[in-house]
Motif scaffolding. Structure first.
Motif, mmCIF file in Angstrom:
data_model
loop_
_atom_site.group_PDB
_atom_site.id
_atom_site.type_symbol
_atom_site.label_atom_id
_atom_site.label_comp_id
_atom_site.label_asym_id
_atom_site.label_seq_id
_atom_site.Cartn_x
_atom_site.Cartn_y
_atom_site.Cartn_z
ATOM 1 N N GLU A 145 -33.446 0.856 -41.693
ATOM 2 C CA GLU A 145 -33.159 -0.138 -40.648
ATOM 3 C C GLU A 145 -32.070 0.335 -39.689
ATOM 4 O O GLU A 145 -32.151 0.090 -38.493
ATOM 5 C CB GLU A 145 -32.752 -1.466 -41.292
ATOM 6 C CG GLU A 145 -33.907 -2.164 -41.979
ATOM 7 C CD GLU A 145 -33.497 -3.450 -42.677
ATOM 8 O OE1 GLU A 145 -32.317 -3.873 -42.557
ATOM 9 O OE2 GLU A 145 -34.354 -4.034 -43.360
ATOM 10 N N ARG A 146 -31.061 1.032 -40.224
ATOM 11 C CA ARG A 146 -29.924 1.466 -39.407
ATOM 12 C C ARG A 146 -30.232 2.728 -38.590
ATOM 13 O O ARG A 146 -29.909 2.805 -37.420
ATOM 14 C CB ARG A 146 -28.729 1.718 -40.327
ATOM 15 C CG ARG A 146 -27.503 2.216 -39.625
ATOM 16 C CD ARG A 146 -26.367 2.445 -40.597
ATOM 17 N NE ARG A 146 -25.268 3.127 -39.937
ATOM 18 C CZ ARG A 146 -24.212 3.599 -40.531
ATOM 19 N NH1 ARG A 146 -24.082 3.458 -41.823
ATOM 20 N NH2 ARG A 146 -23.275 4.213 -39.864
ATOM 21 N N SER A 147 -30.848 3.715 -39.232
ATOM 22 C CA SER A 147 -31.033 5.017 -38.593
ATOM 23 C C SER A 147 -32.450 5.268 -38.090
ATOM 24 O O SER A 147 -32.641 6.082 -37.181
ATOM 25 C CB SER A 147 -30.663 6.130 -39.577
ATOM 26 O OG SER A 147 -29.309 6.014 -39.943
ATOM 27 N N GLY A 148 -33.431 4.607 -38.679
ATOM 28 C CA GLY A 148 -34.827 4.843 -38.310
ATOM 29 C C GLY A 148 -35.108 4.740 -36.827
ATOM 30 O O GLY A 148 -35.686 5.664 -36.237
ATOM 31 N N PRO A 149 -34.715 3.648 -36.165
ATOM 32 C CA PRO A 149 -35.001 3.533 -34.735
ATOM 33 C C PRO A 149 -34.367 4.659 -33.902
ATOM 34 O O PRO A 149 -34.989 5.179 -32.981
ATOM 35 C CB PRO A 149 -34.405 2.167 -34.367
ATOM 36 C CG PRO A 149 -34.454 1.387 -35.643
ATOM 37 C CD PRO A 149 -34.168 2.402 -36.721
ATOM 38 N N TYR A 150 -33.144 5.060 -34.252
ATOM 39 C CA TYR A 150 -32.477 6.147 -33.523
ATOM 40 C C TYR A 150 -33.229 7.465 -33.710
ATOM 41 O O TYR A 150 -33.476 8.197 -32.744
ATOM 42 C CB TYR A 150 -31.024 6.306 -33.986
ATOM 43 C CG TYR A 150 -30.365 7.507 -33.366
ATOM 44 C CD1 TYR A 150 -29.762 7.427 -32.114
ATOM 45 C CD2 TYR A 150 -30.380 8.749 -34.014
ATOM 46 C CE1 TYR A 150 -29.181 8.541 -31.525
ATOM 47 C CE2 TYR A 150 -29.807 9.867 -33.428
ATOM 48 C CZ TYR A 150 -29.207 9.760 -32.190
ATOM 49 O OH TYR A 150 -28.647 10.863 -31.606
ATOM 50 N N LEU A 151 -33.577 7.789 -34.967
ATOM 51 C CA LEU A 151 -34.272 9.042 -35.249
ATOM 52 C C LEU A 151 -35.592 9.126 -34.496
ATOM 53 O O LEU A 151 -35.928 10.163 -33.921
ATOM 54 C CB LEU A 151 -34.522 9.200 -36.751
ATOM 55 C CG LEU A 151 -33.301 9.212 -37.666
ATOM 56 C CD1 LEU A 151 -33.727 9.324 -39.123
ATOM 57 C CD2 LEU A 151 -32.346 10.324 -37.302
#
Length: 143
Positions: A59-65
């Motif tokens: 949830e925290r890093s997935g969208p950025y990656l």
């Protein structure tokens, strides 16, 4: 194997911008209650560790990656095993695309694994990016 587990961890979080990651495979690597723990320097120079579940990480890093592209490449590994436990010190370089030659980030992942007589599970991934104050020692660069 440990090799397959670590290789899958790196592969599943890596991809170009716009490429969806296989987050189900990512979560399959981890034992329930596993943690991902980044060490970060805050704006006031305080050093802090954050505790994330695999789902929190997605949830925290997935969208950025997925939006920016991220390829984490293992450059060197030191593995210690005893019975059903293993510890992997994995030096990584991070790139936005596969074509880049200079990483925008480097660091070390400390990965603890457990073998349940069927397969290896990741229990924890604890990592810190390198900086001007925290350099990667030569012994972890494979030189």
């Amino acid at each position: 194997t440990i090799d397959t587990t670590i290789e899958t961890l790196y592969a599943v979080i890596s991809g170009d911008a716009g490429v969806k990651r296989d987050w189900d495979l990512f979560q399959y690597l981890f034992k329930p209650d596993a943690k991902l723990m980044p060490v970060q320097t805050l704006k006031n120079d305080t050093i802090e560790v954050f505790y994330l579940s695999p789902n929190d990480y997605v949830e925290r890093s997935g969208p950025y990656l997925e939006a920016n592209g991220f390829h984490e490449v293992e450059m060197h590994r030191v593995t210690e095993e005893y019975g059903n436990i293993a510890h992997v010190f994995s030096t990584y370089f991070a790139f936005k695309t596969k074509a880049e030659e200079v990483p925008f980030m480097t660091g070390i992942n400390s990965i603890q694994l457990f073998y349940d007589n069927d397969r290896w599970w990741i229990l924890n991934v604890y990592w810190q990016a390198a900086s001007e104050k925290v350099l990667i020692p030569e012994k972890y660069l494979g030189k």
